[in-house]
Design a protein around this motif. Sequence first.
Motif, PDB file in Angstrom:
ATOM      1  N   VAL A   1      -2.933   6.137   9.870  1.00  0.00           N
ATOM      2  CA  VAL A   1      -2.313   4.807   9.849  1.00  0.00           C
ATOM      3  C   VAL A   1      -3.308   3.763  10.332  1.00  0.00           C
ATOM      4  CG1 VAL A   1      -0.501   3.351  10.840  1.00  0.00           C
ATOM      5  CG2 VAL A   1       0.034   5.680  10.109  1.00  0.00           C
ATOM      6  N   ARG A   2      -3.987   4.050  11.423  1.00  0.00           N
ATOM      7  CA  ARG A   2      -4.956   3.110  11.975  1.00  0.00           C
ATOM      8  C   ARG A   2      -6.122   2.872  11.014  1.00  0.00           C
ATOM      9  NH1 ARG A   2      -4.975   2.293  17.782  1.00  0.00           N
ATOM     10  NH2 ARG A   2      -3.022   3.068  18.656  1.00  0.00           N
ATOM     11  N   ASN A   3      -6.568   3.925  10.359  1.00  0.00           N
ATOM     12  CA  ASN A   3      -7.653   3.777   9.392  1.00  0.00           C
ATOM     13  C   ASN A   3      -7.220   2.922   8.204  1.00  0.00           C
ATOM     14  OD1 ASN A   3     -10.381   4.693   8.314  1.00  0.00           O
ATOM     15  ND2 ASN A   3      -9.028   5.387   6.662  1.00  0.00           N
ATOM     16  N   CYS A   4      -5.979   3.134   7.756  1.00  0.00           N
ATOM     17  CA  CYS A   4      -5.426   2.333   6.654  1.00  0.00           C
ATOM     18  C   CYS A   4      -5.350   0.866   7.065  1.00  0.00           C
ATOM     19  CB  CYS A   4      -4.047   2.869   6.275  1.00  0.00           C
ATOM     20  SG  CYS A   4      -3.262   2.017   4.899  1.00  0.00           S
ATOM     21  N   MET A   5      -4.921   0.609   8.289  1.00  0.00           N
ATOM     22  CA  MET A   5      -4.839  -0.762   8.793  1.00  0.00           C
ATOM     23  C   MET A   5      -6.221  -1.413   8.816  1.00  0.00           C
ATOM     24  SD  MET A   5      -2.130  -0.158  11.921  1.00  0.00           S
ATOM     25  CE  MET A   5      -2.106  -1.883  12.476  1.00  0.00           C
ATOM     26  N   GLN A   6      -7.209  -0.667   9.238  1.00  0.00           N
ATOM     27  CA  GLN A   6      -8.570  -1.193   9.285  1.00  0.00           C
ATOM     28  C   GLN A   6      -9.089  -1.532   7.888  1.00  0.00           C
ATOM     29  OE1 GLN A   6     -10.229   2.183  11.450  1.00  0.00           O
ATOM     30  NE2 GLN A   6     -10.574   0.921  13.268  1.00  0.00           N
ATOM     31  N   GLU A   7      -8.784  -0.669   6.918  1.00  0.00           N
ATOM     32  CA  GLU A   7      -9.252  -0.912   5.556  1.00  0.00           C
ATOM     33  C   GLU A   7      -8.530  -2.106   4.928  1.00  0.00           C
ATOM     34  OE1 GLU A   7     -11.040   3.220   3.942  1.00  0.00           O
ATOM     35  OE2 GLU A   7      -8.868   3.049   3.732  1.00  0.00           O
ATOM     36  N   LEU A   8      -7.257  -2.272   5.245  1.00  0.00           N
ATOM     37  CA  LEU A   8      -6.522  -3.428   4.733  1.00  0.00           C
ATOM     38  C   LEU A   8      -7.076  -4.721   5.320  1.00  0.00           C
ATOM     39  CD1 LEU A   8      -2.866  -2.040   4.801  1.00  0.00           C
ATOM     40  CD2 LEU A   8      -4.131  -2.776   2.788  1.00  0.00           C
ATOM     41  N   ARG A   9      -7.374  -4.690   6.589  1.00  0.00           N
ATOM     42  CA  ARG A   9      -7.937  -5.896   7.207  1.00  0.00           C
ATOM     43  C   ARG A   9      -9.319  -6.202   6.632  1.00  0.00           C
ATOM     44  NH1 ARG A   9      -7.882 -10.239   7.726  1.00  0.00           N
ATOM     45  NH2 ARG A   9      -8.695 -11.465   9.456  1.00  0.00           N
ATOM     46  N   ALA A  10     -10.090  -5.160   6.334  1.00  0.00           N
ATOM     47  CA  ALA A  10     -11.448  -5.337   5.817  1.00  0.00           C
ATOM     48  C   ALA A  10     -11.477  -6.006   4.448  1.00  0.00           C
ATOM     49  CB  ALA A  10     -12.157  -3.988   5.753  1.00  0.00           C
ATOM     50  N   VAL A  11     -10.393  -5.839   3.645  1.00  0.00           N
ATOM     51  CA  VAL A  11     -10.364  -6.469   2.316  1.00  0.00           C
ATOM     52  C   VAL A  11      -9.676  -7.832   2.349  1.00  0.00           C
ATOM     53  CG1 VAL A  11     -10.483  -4.275   1.090  1.00  0.00           C
ATOM     54  CG2 VAL A  11      -8.233  -5.252   1.622  1.00  0.00           C
ATOM     55  N   GLY A  12      -9.351  -8.320   3.554  1.00  0.00           N
ATOM     56  CA  GLY A  12      -8.826  -9.671   3.673  1.00  0.00           C
ATOM     57  C   GLY A  12      -7.327  -9.796   3.801  1.00  0.00           C
ATOM     58  N   CYS A  13      -6.644  -8.693   4.103  1.00  0.00           N
ATOM     59  CA  CYS A  13      -5.189  -8.756   4.274  1.00  0.00           C
ATOM     60  C   CYS A  13      -4.857  -9.520   5.558  1.00  0.00           C
ATOM     61  CB  CYS A  13      -4.620  -7.335   4.331  1.00  0.00           C
ATOM     62  SG  CYS A  13      -2.825  -7.258   4.363  1.00  0.00           S
TER      63      CYS A  13
ATOM     64  N   THR B   1       0.838  -1.195   0.000  1.00  0.00           N
ATOM     65  CA  THR B   1       0.000   0.000   0.000  1.00  0.00           C
ATOM     66  C   THR B   1       0.878   1.252   0.000  1.00  0.00           C
ATOM     67  OG1 THR B   1      -1.611  -1.249   1.296  1.00  0.00           O
ATOM     68  CG2 THR B   1      -1.911   1.137   1.200  1.00  0.00           C
ATOM     69  N   GLU B   2       2.018   1.164   0.644  1.00  0.00           N
ATOM     70  CA  GLU B   2       3.070   2.190   0.725  1.00  0.00           C
ATOM     71  C   GLU B   2       2.751   3.344   1.669  1.00  0.00           C
ATOM     72  OE1 GLU B   2       5.623   1.062  -0.234  1.00  0.00           O
ATOM     73  OE2 GLU B   2       5.577   0.195  -2.220  1.00  0.00           O
ATOM     74  N   THR B   3       1.564   3.977   1.550  1.00  0.00           N
ATOM     75  CA  THR B   3       1.271   5.133   2.395  1.00  0.00           C
ATOM     76  C   THR B   3      -0.237   5.302   2.540  1.00  0.00           C
ATOM     77  OG1 THR B   3       1.792   7.489   2.748  1.00  0.00           O
ATOM     78  CG2 THR B   3       1.250   6.821   0.494  1.00  0.00           C
ATOM     79  N   VAL B   4      -0.632   6.285   3.311  1.00  0.00           N
ATOM     80  CA  VAL B   4      -2.063   6.553   3.536  1.00  0.00           C
ATOM     81  C   VAL B   4      -2.626   7.300   2.328  1.00  0.00           C
ATOM     82  CG1 VAL B   4      -1.734   6.596   6.029  1.00  0.00           C
ATOM     83  CG2 VAL B   4      -1.577   8.733   4.744  1.00  0.00           C
ATOM     84  N   PRO B   5      -3.939   7.221   2.096  1.00  0.00           N
ATOM     85  CA  PRO B   5      -4.512   7.800   0.874  1.00  0.00           C
ATOM     86  C   PRO B   5      -4.239   9.288   0.676  1.00  0.00           C
ATOM     87  CG  PRO B   5      -6.232   7.051   2.414  1.00  0.00           C
ATOM     88  CD  PRO B   5      -4.959   6.477   2.875  1.00  0.00           C
ATOM     89  N   ARG B   6      -4.213  10.074   1.730  1.00  0.00           N
ATOM     90  CA  ARG B   6      -4.005  11.516   1.579  1.00  0.00           C
ATOM     91  C   ARG B   6      -2.657  11.840   0.955  1.00  0.00           C
ATOM     92  NH1 ARG B   6      -1.404  15.143   4.839  1.00  0.00           N
ATOM     93  NH2 ARG B   6      -1.226  13.613   6.518  1.00  0.00           N
ATOM     94  N   LEU B   7      -1.666  10.985   1.130  1.00  0.00           N
ATOM     95  CA  LEU B   7      -0.311  11.267   0.661  1.00  0.00           C
ATOM     96  C   LEU B   7       0.010  10.619  -0.684  1.00  0.00           C
ATOM     97  CD1 LEU B   7       1.657  10.913   4.032  1.00  0.00           C
ATOM     98  CD2 LEU B   7       0.817  13.002   2.941  1.00  0.00           C
ATOM     99  N   TYR B   8      -0.949   9.933  -1.286  1.00  0.00           N
ATOM    100  CA  TYR B   8      -0.669   9.197  -2.518  1.00  0.00           C
ATOM    101  C   TYR B   8      -0.157  10.095  -3.648  1.00  0.00           C
ATOM    102  CZ  TYR B   8      -1.460   4.193  -2.398  1.00  0.00           C
ATOM    103  OH  TYR B   8      -1.308   2.836  -2.213  1.00  0.00           O
TER     104      TYR B   8
ATOM    105  N   THR C   1       2.740   0.096  19.351  1.00  0.00           N
ATOM    106  CA  THR C   1       1.294   0.307  19.523  1.00  0.00           C
ATOM    107  C   THR C   1       0.538  -0.090  18.258  1.00  0.00           C
ATOM    108  OG1 THR C   1       1.330   2.633  18.772  1.00  0.00           O
ATOM    109  CG2 THR C   1       1.728   2.209  21.124  1.00  0.00           C
ATOM    110  N   TRP C   2       1.140   0.161  17.085  1.00  0.00           N
ATOM    111  CA  TRP C   2       0.495  -0.245  15.834  1.00  0.00           C
ATOM    112  C   TRP C   2       0.438  -1.761  15.722  1.00  0.00           C
ATOM    113  CZ3 TRP C   2       3.823   3.885  13.030  1.00  0.00           C
ATOM    114  CH2 TRP C   2       3.142   5.121  13.042  1.00  0.00           C
ATOM    115  N   GLN C   3       1.489  -2.431  16.177  1.00  0.00           N
ATOM    116  CA  GLN C   3       1.493  -3.888  16.143  1.00  0.00           C
ATOM    117  C   GLN C   3       0.363  -4.447  17.015  1.00  0.00           C
ATOM    118  OE1 GLN C   3       5.264  -5.802  16.760  1.00  0.00           O
ATOM    119  NE2 GLN C   3       4.354  -7.786  17.200  1.00  0.00           N
TER     120      GLN C   3
END
Length: 291
Positions: free
Chosen positions: A211-223, A161-168, A252-254
């Motif tokens: 970062v936390r929102n990105c993690m949630q979205e990655l988990r939601a798509v089956g990562c 994913t590399e980074t959060v959507p705002r920084l793409y 904390t992210w882990q």
Amino acid sequence: MTVKPEWLRVKAPQWQRVGDVKEILRGLALNTVCEEASCPNIGECFHAGTATFLIMGPTCTRACPYCDINFEKKPKELDPTEPTRLSEAVLHMKLNHVVITSVNRDDLPDGGASQFVHCIESIRKVSPQTTIEVLIPDLCGNWQALKIILSAQPEVLNHNTETVPRLYKRVRPQGNYKLTLDLLQTSRQIAPHIYIKSGIMVGLGETDAEVRNCMQELRAVGCDILTIGQYLQPTSKHLQVDNFVAPEKFATWQAFGEKLGFLQVVSSPLTRSSYHAEQVRKLIEQHPRNL
């Protein structure tokens, strides 16, 4: 370039083992992302006898401002001997787990999917016990090409994913956050048994909430597997580091990722997408999935 904090300083490697690995790679005319992308862990990984092979390179059809791999609009034609040479390296290095990644090849109709398949099949012939992880580009959203790669049944499908959507737009201008999520979700749908992996860099100006929102979205798509590491500026011409994230924040992210249900979260300043990739083999043994 900003001075690195103490926790980002790596120990000098034992150069004899590093030299042995480099000799194998040079003898077989192979590229590694460890070298091409100036990875800070090259000494440790080469000393351990591991490497992430970079196929279809060493130049890339995209010029991401964070990446140290050279840009070229029209790279060389694919080398049909590359899969065989790669499998020979796997055999010589006695690898239990191998990571195959590639540059972006937007000049090819299938984005290089067929070359991934040839490499997987070649390794299977000489070392069937080796588990295979492919770290693929976005293929410009060509899901038929994705099906081709998945048909070869690698154990792990990785797309960063590399980074959060705002920084793409600043970090990954030729990429697309939604396309990345779609690729991961489509991979899960096509091959439910496969282990889906992704990774993000931090220190580029993202917030903890992003970062936390990105993690949630990655988990939601089956990562299943997530890596989080500190971005380091390869040269003065690349994107500058916005901030150095303290090791405690990575911890904390882990913990947050584990609560979300990821099978594995590797989160530390020096973590890279393929760092300690051999741990994935242990994960597969602990959480087996039937074809």
